[in-house]
Design a protein around this motif. Structure first.
Motif, PDB file in Angstrom:
ATOM      1  N   ASP A 278      39.211 141.805 -59.470  1.00 34.87           N
ATOM      2  CA  ASP A 278      38.658 140.886 -60.674  1.00 34.87           C
ATOM      3  C   ASP A 278      37.352 140.366 -60.382  1.00 34.87           C
ATOM      4  O   ASP A 278      37.045 139.368 -59.391  1.00 34.87           O
ATOM      5  CB  ASP A 278      39.719 139.692 -60.792  1.00 34.87           C
ATOM      6  N   MET A 279      35.956 141.002 -61.129  1.00 37.17           N
ATOM      7  CA  MET A 279      34.996 140.764 -60.797  1.00 37.17           C
ATOM      8  C   MET A 279      34.265 139.983 -62.000  1.00 37.17           C
ATOM      9  O   MET A 279      34.184 140.533 -63.235  1.00 37.17           O
ATOM     10  CB  MET A 279      34.157 141.992 -60.642  1.00 37.17           C
ATOM     11  N   ASP A 280      34.088 138.640 -61.558  1.00 34.99           N
ATOM     12  CA  ASP A 280      33.301 137.875 -62.882  1.00 34.99           C
ATOM     13  C   ASP A 280      31.907 137.288 -62.275  1.00 34.99           C
ATOM     14  O   ASP A 280      31.591 136.386 -61.839  1.00 34.99           O
ATOM     15  CB  ASP A 280      34.415 136.583 -63.118  1.00 34.99           C
ATOM     16  N   ILE A 281      31.152 138.292 -62.580  1.00 31.78           N
ATOM     17  CA  ILE A 281      29.684 138.031 -62.103  1.00 31.78           C
ATOM     18  C   ILE A 281      28.577 138.462 -63.200  1.00 31.78           C
ATOM     19  O   ILE A 281      28.895 139.172 -64.115  1.00 31.78           O
ATOM     20  CB  ILE A 281      29.328 138.819 -60.731  1.00 31.78           C
ATOM     21  N   LYS A 282      27.480 137.507 -63.175  1.00 29.99           N
ATOM     22  CA  LYS A 282      26.700 137.704 -64.428  1.00 29.99           C
ATOM     23  C   LYS A 282      25.720 138.876 -63.926  1.00 29.99           C
ATOM     24  O   LYS A 282      25.310 139.489 -64.729  1.00 29.99           O
ATOM     25  CB  LYS A 282      26.120 136.340 -64.686  1.00 29.99           C
ATOM     26  N   ARG A 287      20.888 140.254 -53.256  1.00 30.33           N
ATOM     27  CA  ARG A 287      19.762 140.503 -52.033  1.00 30.33           C
ATOM     28  C   ARG A 287      20.598 140.284 -50.768  1.00 30.33           C
ATOM     29  O   ARG A 287      20.847 139.235 -50.403  1.00 30.33           O
ATOM     30  CB  ARG A 287      18.756 139.601 -52.205  1.00 30.33           C
ATOM     31  N   GLY A 288      20.540 141.406 -49.939  1.00 30.84           N
ATOM     32  CA  GLY A 288      21.373 141.319 -48.880  1.00 30.84           C
ATOM     33  C   GLY A 288      21.583 142.586 -48.162  1.00 30.84           C
ATOM     34  O   GLY A 288      20.744 143.379 -48.452  1.00 30.84           O
ATOM     35  N   ARG A 318      33.416 136.143 -57.558  1.00 29.56           N
ATOM     36  CA  ARG A 318      32.810 135.322 -58.549  1.00 29.56           C
ATOM     37  C   ARG A 318      31.643 134.910 -58.193  1.00 29.56           C
ATOM     38  O   ARG A 318      31.258 134.740 -56.884  1.00 29.56           O
ATOM     39  CB  ARG A 318      33.701 134.084 -58.624  1.00 29.56           C
ATOM     40  N   ASP A 319      30.644 134.626 -59.062  1.00 26.79           N
ATOM     41  CA  ASP A 319      29.362 133.959 -58.989  1.00 26.79           C
ATOM     42  C   ASP A 319      29.418 132.531 -59.464  1.00 26.79           C
ATOM     43  O   ASP A 319      30.439 132.073 -59.887  1.00 26.79           O
ATOM     44  CB  ASP A 319      28.264 134.746 -59.507  1.00 26.79           C
ATOM     45  N   PHE A 398      21.800 136.273 -56.049  1.00 21.19           N
ATOM     46  CA  PHE A 398      21.566 137.345 -57.169  1.00 21.19           C
ATOM     47  C   PHE A 398      20.270 137.513 -57.642  1.00 21.19           C
ATOM     48  O   PHE A 398      19.493 136.514 -57.631  1.00 21.19           O
ATOM     49  CB  PHE A 398      22.751 136.874 -58.255  1.00 21.19           C
ATOM     50  N   CYS A 399      20.116 138.584 -58.356  1.00 23.60           N
ATOM     51  CA  CYS A 399      18.758 138.855 -58.454  1.00 23.60           C
ATOM     52  C   CYS A 399      18.619 139.669 -59.927  1.00 23.60           C
ATOM     53  O   CYS A 399      19.586 140.330 -60.195  1.00 23.60           O
ATOM     54  CB  CYS A 399      17.860 139.307 -57.600  1.00 23.60           C
TER      55      CYS A 399
END
Ligand code: ADP
Length: 542
Positions: A278-282, A287-288, A318-319, A398-399
């Protein structure tokens, strides 16, 4: 008149007698007082004398102007084994080998260290050199200023300290030898393993019956397990030596999670587990260090699958204020008092004699180190028999950059690109060359091969490749030197050259990049990683 004179005389005489008596009494009292004071003084002197002579500390009184010994207590006389009057004729220089003529050393030490201790070496009458601890000071006024030294023998302690130091050094050296051995042997194991994994992967493309496919799959699983153990040992060594570093790149989180999950498809299917993500990311770009992120996630998923016999494994990403990755399972769970221990190196909860699960107990300790290098943290919650939840919190990195959002994977146009792309493989091991070229040819790339650094330069000039996969350890001319020579040719100044190496320390990778190499692929080369790097070069994302 005469009578008056007599009376006056009598009076005067009486007065004189009275005065004389008073004086006598006073004098007497004074005398008694003086006697008492003298007795008291003598008693005190004798007390100090007793103290001086009965203490086991060696005491020396020194005339600082000549460094001559004025007085020495009994303990000192006994210790130095000189006759008392012989010792009193000596100078500090006679006891302290190498002391300069002024003897300032002691005064300087006392002045600089106050009453603190300092160490010296003294020679006894027998010639024995002993280590002593000294404190000291001055006895009184400036004009009657004697230097006093309080000394005690520390030879045994110094000897023990020296032994401890030698033992520490020996243990340190032994540890270094062990670490070097472990590092060398792990690197040496990587090269044949590279060939093994490669050949097994090529076998997959050959038609075979179901039974043979089963054997092949078992061989592949064993090779993969071996690869992971070797990788963990190398990482463990790097962590110990403070050499584990992180790459700084922008990668697609979603793609990385999906790829990691796909590594476990077979195991999940074989065990009949349910898996959900379950991925809830905008933003998908992050970066990593992609490889290390995948390693961390793979460790957690691998454990979740390994320690769960039935039920489900869930991955949630999640972010928000940060990147939160959770891996939950419905497996055997972990006892509350073992929750901290599992992050310790080589720690396993299973009894080694009845061990059911594979592993060397390094995964979580390495995971924790990597997560902390990434500036994050890892936590675990678990209920015995019900399951565990591992949560990783990583900083918000995040970028929005265009390249972050580019999806990797094969598309129609990429297939066309592959057909137009020529890759030069420079590798001295035939088995590894065959492995790499088989993968690339199958995807439609044009492949040119070279077996050493000189040949690499020749092939470059002849066939104008679009990129080079360069093994670093090559006979005659090293991969790094060959790469630099290729880049020195004007038209190949910007030719992308990828290092293939088992030596994947951060400082080595940095040095390859600083010498103009595009990026580094660690051996044994994983097919997915190889194709991802080549793809990223062709579409310009690295
Ligand atoms: P290993 O390679 O032995 O799995 P790890 O460092 O990954 O080593 O884990 C250390 C120990 O923690 C394991 O041996 C196991 O006992 C326990 N452990 C780790 N993850 C789980 C999990 N999801 N469920 C139950 N126990 C676990």
């Amino acid at each position: 008149m005469v009578q008056a004179g007599i009376a006056l005389g009598t009076c005067a005489l009486s007065a004189v007698i009275v005065v004389a008596v008073v004086l006598f009494i006073c004098n007497r009292r004074l005398h008694v007082k003086i006697q008492e004071a003298r007795r008291e003084l003598l008693e005190r002197e004798s007390t100090y004398e007793n103290l001086f002579d009965s203490t086991s500390i060696f005491i020396l009184l020194i005339d600082p102007s000549s460094s001559r010994i004025i007085h020495a207590n009994k303990a000192a006389v006994d210790y130095y084994e000189y006759e008392a009057d012989q010792l009193l004729n000596m100078r500090l220089q006679d006891l302290h080998p190498g002391l300069d003529d002024t003897g300032r050393f002691y005064i300087d030490q006392i002045n600089s260290s106050g009453k603190n201790l300092f160490r010296v070496q003294h020679r006894k009458a027998t010639g024995a050199i002993r280590d002593l601890e000294v404190s000291g000071g001055f006895t009184g006024s400036i004009d009657n200023n004697l230097l006093y030294l309080l000394l005690h023998d520390e030879t045994d302690k110094v000897e023990t300290e020296k032994q401890i130091e030698t033992e520490k050094e020996r243990a340190h050296n032994a540890l270094k030898v062990k670490e070097e051995f472990l590092a060398n042997i792990s690197h040496e194991l990587r090269t044949p393993l590279n060939g093994l994994v490669g050949m097994l992967n090529i076998l997959e493309t050959i038609d075979m019956n179901e039974e043979d496919k089963g054997f092949l799959s078992m061989a592949q699983e064993s090779a993969q397990n071996l690869y992971e153990i070797i990788r963990d040992l190398i990482d463990f060594n790097d962590i110990q030596a403070g050499k584990l570093g992180l790459a700084d790149e922008i990668f697609n989180i979603k793609e990385a999670v999906e790829l990691t999950l796909s590594f476990f498809n077979d195991q999940i299917e074989n065990k009949g587990l349910e898996v959900s993500s379950d991925m809830d990311i905008k933003l998908e770009g992050y970066r990593g260090d992609r490889t290390r992120f995948i390693q961390v996630l793979a460790n957690l998923i691998s454990n979740a699958v390994k320690y769960t016999d039935e039920g489900s494994v869930e991955i949630s990403v999640r972010d928000g204020e940060n990147l939160k990755v959770m891996v939950s399972d419905q497996g055997i769970g972990i006892a509350p008092d073992a929750l901290d221990e599992i992050f310790t190196s080589f720690h396993q909860l299973e009894n080694p004699y009845t061990k059911r699960f594979q592993g060397v107990g390094l995964g979580l300790s390495i995971t924790k180190e990597i997560v902390s290098l990434m500036g994050g943290s890892i936590e675990v919650e678990s209920v015995m028999g019900k399951g565990s939840v591992f949560t990783i919190i990583l900083p918000d990195k995040f970028c929005e950059a265009e390249q972050c959002l580019k999806k990797t994977g094969t598309t129609e146009t990429e297939e066309q690109v592959q057909k137009k792309t020529t890759v030069l493989i420079v590798e001295d091991e035939a088995i590894n060359r065959l492995y790499l070229s088989t993968i690339l040819k199958e995807k439609g790339y044009n492949v040119v091969e070279a077996v050493n650094g000189y040949q690499a330069i020749e092939r470059c000039i002849e066939s104008a490749p679009d990129m080079v996969l360069m093994d670093i350890s090559l006979p005659k001319l090293s991969g790094l030197d060959a790469a630099m020579e290729i880049h020195a040719i004007d038209r190949y100044r910007d030719l992308p050259i990828v290092a293939l190496t088992a030596h994947a320390h951060k400082d080595e990778i940095d040095s390859f990049i600083s010498k103009g190499l595009k990026t580094v692929i660690t051996k044994p080369v994983q097919e997915v990683e190889l194709l991802r790097v080549i793809n990223s070069i062709t579409n310009g994302t690295i």
